[in-house]
Structures are given as C-alpha cells and as structure tokens.
Design an enzyme around this catalytic site. Structure first.
Site, PDB file in Angstrom:
ATOM      1  N   GLU A 271       0.894  -1.040   0.084  1.00  0.00           N
ATOM      2  CA  GLU A 271      -0.012  -0.008   0.081  1.00  0.00           C
ATOM      3  C   GLU A 271       0.906   1.221  -0.027  1.00  0.00           C
ATOM      4  O   GLU A 271       1.400   1.595   1.100  1.00  0.00           O
ATOM      5  CB  GLU A 271      -0.936  -0.034   1.124  1.00  0.00           C
ATOM      6  CG  GLU A 271      -2.071   1.040   1.175  1.00  0.00           C
ATOM      7  CD  GLU A 271      -2.234   1.900   2.246  1.00  0.00           C
ATOM      8  OE1 GLU A 271      -2.203   2.920   1.534  1.00  0.00           O
ATOM      9  OE2 GLU A 271      -2.410   1.349   3.391  1.00  0.00           O
ATOM     10  N   CYS A 305      -2.565   8.506   3.124  1.00  0.00           N
ATOM     11  CA  CYS A 305      -2.546   7.935   2.019  1.00  0.00           C
ATOM     12  C   CYS A 305      -3.546   8.288   0.764  1.00  0.00           C
ATOM     13  O   CYS A 305      -3.547   8.507  -0.322  1.00  0.00           O
ATOM     14  CB  CYS A 305      -2.409   6.187   1.914  1.00  0.00           C
ATOM     15  SG  CYS A 305      -0.889   5.775   2.903  1.00  0.00           S
TER      16      CYS A 305
HETATM   17  C1  UN1 Z   1      -3.824   5.359   4.718  1.00  0.00           C
HETATM   18  O1  UN1 Z   1      -3.426   6.526   4.817  1.00  0.00           O
HETATM   19  O2  UN1 Z   1      -2.707   4.549   4.737  1.00  0.00           O
HETATM   20  O3  UN1 Z   1      -9.498   5.860   4.131  1.00  0.00           O
HETATM   21  C2  UN1 Z   1      -4.973   4.590   5.400  1.00  0.00           C
HETATM   22  C3  UN1 Z   1      -8.900   6.461   5.126  1.00  0.00           C
HETATM   23  C4  UN1 Z   1      -8.423   5.643   6.346  1.00  0.00           C
HETATM   24  C5  UN1 Z   1      -7.384   4.754   6.049  1.00  0.00           C
HETATM   25  C6  UN1 Z   1      -6.123   5.553   5.570  1.00  0.00           C
HETATM   26  N1  UN1 Z   1      -9.511   4.946   6.827  1.00  0.00           N
HETATM   27  O4  UN1 Z   1      -8.697   7.578   5.028  1.00  0.00           O
END
Ligand code: UN1
Length: 520
Positions: A271, A305
């Site tokens: 990821e 992310c």
């Molecule tokens: C991440 O930033 O690696 O969808 C995960 C989202 C959160 C998870 C982010 N539930 O923004």
C-alpha cells in the site's frame, strides 16, 4: 492553554492508563526485552516537540530469536479451530473498546492527530476485529465438480505461517490491525515493524492485545520489533521465514521491499503512495462537494494515503466553488490538536515541513499561484511543533512533476477541466492509483467515472471524499500504489495459501482429461 490540551498532563494520564513509562522496550517476543546494544529511539510529540518516551530498539540477534518464537507460536495458534481464534479476536476487540479513548489520545500525542481522529482510528481497529470474528466462520473454499467418477475436488485455505507487517506513521494502529487481525483468524502469527515516528503507539497496542492472549493462556502471536532506522525492515524483506511482507509507505521504499521479497519469491501486500483527485462537476451539490474536498484535503493535516491532493474543477466553478473552498481552508483552525476546535494539527516532523515548503516552491516555479496558505507557523507555547497553513495552488499544469509527486502535507492543486474526458485524462495521468472521487448528481457523469474509461484507482467515491474508507471494503490501489488489498471483502486471501485437493474414493483410478496409462 487549556488544561485539556496540555501535552504533559495528557501524557501522564495516558501513560498511567496504558502502563507506559519514560523508558519502554520496543521488542516483544512473548516478553518485553530489548536493547542489548543499548540503542534508544527518542519519541517526540509533533505538537510541541516534547520528549514523550525512549524506546529500546531491537538488535539483529534479538530479532532472530523473535522469528523463532513466532514460528513456535504458530504451531500452537494454527492448531486452534478458526472460530475459536475468532473468539480471541472478539476479546481483543472488547479490550480495545475499553482503551479507545486512551489509545486515541496516545495517537494524538505521538503523531499529532486530533483526539477525534485518534479515536476514529482505534474505532477502525475495533471494526476490523468484528469483521475478523465473522470471517473466522467464513474462510470458505470452493467445492468443484470433478470430471472423474468417484472423485471429490475442493479448495482449502491454510495460513501462511508468520507474516511481516511494516507500517507507516500516519495510521499507527489501524493499518497494522487490518493486516494483523485478518491474518490471525486464518491462523497466522504477525511480526510488526512500525514506523519509528509512531513506535510508542505500537508498543501500547502490542501490550493491550497480548495481555488478552496471555489471559487466555495462549502464546504470543502479535510480536513487535521497533527499529530507529531501516535495518529490521530490510532484514524482514530478506527473511525467508516471513513468507509475506505487508508494507505501507512510500513508493521508493515499496520498490525496494518488492525487489527484496520478490527476489526470494515471497509475497507482498503493498500500500504505497496515493495522489488522489476529486472531480467536481457543475452538477455537484456544492455544499457536499465543499465539505468532501475539505475533509479529504485537510484531515490528518493532509498526511493520509487517501488525502485529496488534486481538485479537478470544471471551468464554470472557478468563480463560485473555488472562493468558498479558499474561505474554508482559511477558516480551518491550525494548532494544538488537543484543543477542541482545531481541525488541522501538526505535520509529523521538520522534514515534512521542509517537503511542504519545497512543494509549494516547486509549484510556484511551475507557474502556480497560491490562493490560500503557504505559511510555516510558529505557535506560541508550541515552538517545537511542526505547523503549516493549508494551501491551495492554482494554475500548475496537470502533468507538472510537483503535481505527480505525493507530498504528505495539506496542499491541494486545482486543475481546470472543460469536458469530462479531459477530467478523466487529468485524473489518470499520475503514476499513483489509490483513491478517487467525483462530486456530481448527474447519473451519466457518475457512471462514466465508474466505467472502464473513468477513474483508474482501487477506491472510487461518489459524492463523498477520497479519504475515510470503511473497513468492510478491500483497501488498496493500482499502478505505483502497489496493487495490494488489505482490510475487508476477500483481502484475507492474501494471508492464506490455497490448496486444491483431489480425493479418489472409488475402486478404480480414472485419469483426468480421459487419459489411459496402463502399466500392467
Ligand atoms: C492510510 O492513509 O494509509 O481511508 C490509510 C482512510 C482511512 C485509512 C487511511 N480509513 O482515509
């Protein structure tokens, strides 16, 4: 400063509740013990720079013993029926429920989230426990009609063994839990290497979950090895006794992990970066679009992310939607996230502040105009914190390098489109492919976005932002995001090996494809 926002006061309260000390061990292999080499990782709060704790880091030899312990635990844990393993994960979920506030506050202290977001992250951990409990009774394999008489053909799923999970600082508990609790109900044991920027949360979480295992008389299955640099992570990538490495982090490091694990034909769940865009069309509900884009761009100070980094805005909305968004960015309060009305906390460290400034400079050099933000902030009483103003930049070409680069900060590039085809072309021109969004009440626009020629990401959102995915869906993305899937749906299959079983229960030996092979 209000007492509820005082870092030291909250630190004392949370440390007492979670059993943490100024000096803690960063190696859990069934017991807490580390630091043979005397190396310590200092943990600072990005809120004010205060030193929260020192973590004794694992040496290479200690890591080696930990892997041996992990396999010993695996023999015991994998022999327990999956629904019974699910019951243990249910108990862990209940223990997390009891600790939701304290763990949420610890996350706030260590990585600078607001307590609401910190708590939300622990809620994600609880949710995935619930999902994993259900999954423990649904690890289905298919039964296939055999072409041979008196034969049974079916698939069963076994655990891989010991899986390695390497996590980033920005979701210091949730992303581990997506991997760990799913892997565990299948029968795996998990070795965790957290980001050095969020290792204290990992220590606390490891403590909470293993307490439950201990109370059940079970072996340690959630092991931890904190490192202050990349050594343990590199070892994990090369370690043949870790058949799977799940890695969350940057694209460059992800490529190294993929090469090292691929070189030994191990498996990865990757990821990596996101460079997520929201398309806002003339048919959008402006209020919903405004809130969705603002949450996507500003939650966790732009360090998800899934953060919205690009706004692909129809040319007709530059005089209406854009000024409202600029106002909303200006109104979002930046500061100590422990204060109730603050929405944007600090960035994780000084390097992140430098990346913020460098990205804005790069965007200006590429012809961009700053519409909001572009300020590094020094806040009274929080001089050691890493605060920046949420920034909107207009006028940079969609294919400029800076727009193609993920900068973990609250910076939003506004990109103009005229036709929907152009919007999709802009949307898909970046190397990353995690999350996407369209704001529109026009069925044709929405369905075009969701079609093959529309958005190219692992996650597609309609009238809701790029950030804030639920645990029930598979989470991950395409292209340089790495292709991995974690969390819900059938992502569990990444942590399992499929075995196709053929059983002959008849008196003869009929061969497949109708072959004859008479030996006598
Ligand atoms: C991440 O930033 O690696 O969808 C995960 C989202 C959160 C998870 C982010 N539930 O923004």
């Amino acid at each position: 400063m209000e007492s509820g926002s005082d870092v030291q006061a909250i630190r004392e309260q949370v440390f007492a509740e979670l059993g943490l000390y100024q000096e803690v061990s960063g190696l859990f292999d069934g017991g807490w013990g580390a630091g043979a080499e005397g190396r310590r990782l200092p943990v600072h709060s990005p809120i004010d720079g205060a030193r929260l704790a020192d973590i004794a880091v694992a040496s290479g030899a200690e890591f080696d013993r930990l892997i041996e312990q992990a396999w010993a635990s695996f023999r015991e844990w994998s022999a327990i029926p999956a629904p019974k393993r699910g019951e243990v994960i249910r108990a862990i979920g209940d223990r997390l429920r009891r600790n939701v506030d304290n763990l949420g506050l610890l996350i706030a202290l260590e990585v600078g989230k607001t307590p609401v977001e910190g708590r939300g992250e622990v809620q994600e951990m609880i949710d995935i426990c619930d999902f994993a409990v259900g999954l423990s009774r649904q690890l289905y394999g298919k039964t296939i009609a055999s072409e041979r008489p008196n034969h049974r053909l079916y698939e069963q799923w076994h655990p891989l063994g010991v899986v390695g999970v390497i996590t980033a600082f920005n979701f210091p508990g949730a992303v581990w839990s997506w991997n760990a609790f799913i892997a565990a109900v299948i029968g795996n044991v998990v070795v965790w290497k957290p980001s050095p920027e969020a290792a204290l949360t990992a220590v606390a979480v490891t403590n909470v979950v293993n307490e439950v295992l201990d109370e059940h008389g079970l072996p340690p299955i959630f092991l931890l090895a904190v490192d202050e640099a990349g050594e343990i992570g590199q070892r994990m990538s090369r370690e043949r006794r870790l058949p799977l490495i799940s890695f969350t982090g940057s694209v460059p490091t992800g490529k190294e992990v993929a090469a090292a694990v691929g070189g030994r034909l191990g498996r990865t769940v990757l990821e990596l970066g996101g460079n997520n865009a929201a398309i806002v069309t003339p048919d959008a509900d402006p209020e919903i679009a405004l809130r969705g884009v603002a949450f996507g761009a500003l939650a966790t100070a732009g360090q998800r992310c899934t953060t919205t980094r690009r706004l692909i805005l129809h040319e007709s909305l530059f005089d209406s939607f854009l000024p409202s968004l600029v106002d909303a960015f200006g109104a979002a309060r930046v500061g100590n996230p422990l204060e109730p009305d603050v929405l944007v906390g600090p960035l994780i460290n000084r390097a992140a502040v430098e990346s913020y400034s460098a990205a804005i400079g790069g965007a200006q050099a590429a012809g961009g105009t700053v519409l909001a933000g572009n300020a590094v902030k020094t806040l009274a009483g929080l001089e050691g914190g890493n605060y920046v103003a949420p920034t909107i930049i207009d006028g940079v070409a969609p294919d400029a390098d800076v727009v193609h680069t993920e900068t973990f900060a609250p910076i939003l590039y506004v990109l103009k489109y005229r036709s929907l085809d152009e919007a999709f072309a802009i949307h898909n021109c970046v190397p990353q492919g995690l999350s996407s969004a369209i704001f529109s009440n026009n069925l044709r626009e929405v369905e075009a976005f969701l079609s093959v020629i529309g958005g190219d990401c692992g996650l597609a959102n309609v009238n809701t932002g790029t950030a804030g995915a639920e645990i029930g869906g598979a989470f991950g993305g395409e292209k340089e995001t790495g292709g991995g899937r974690e969390s819900g749906s059938d992502a569990w299959k990444s942590y399992a090996r499929r075995q196709t079983v053929a059983i002959n229960f008849g008196p003869d030996l009929p061969l497949s494809q109708g072959l004859t092979f008479d030996v006598g």
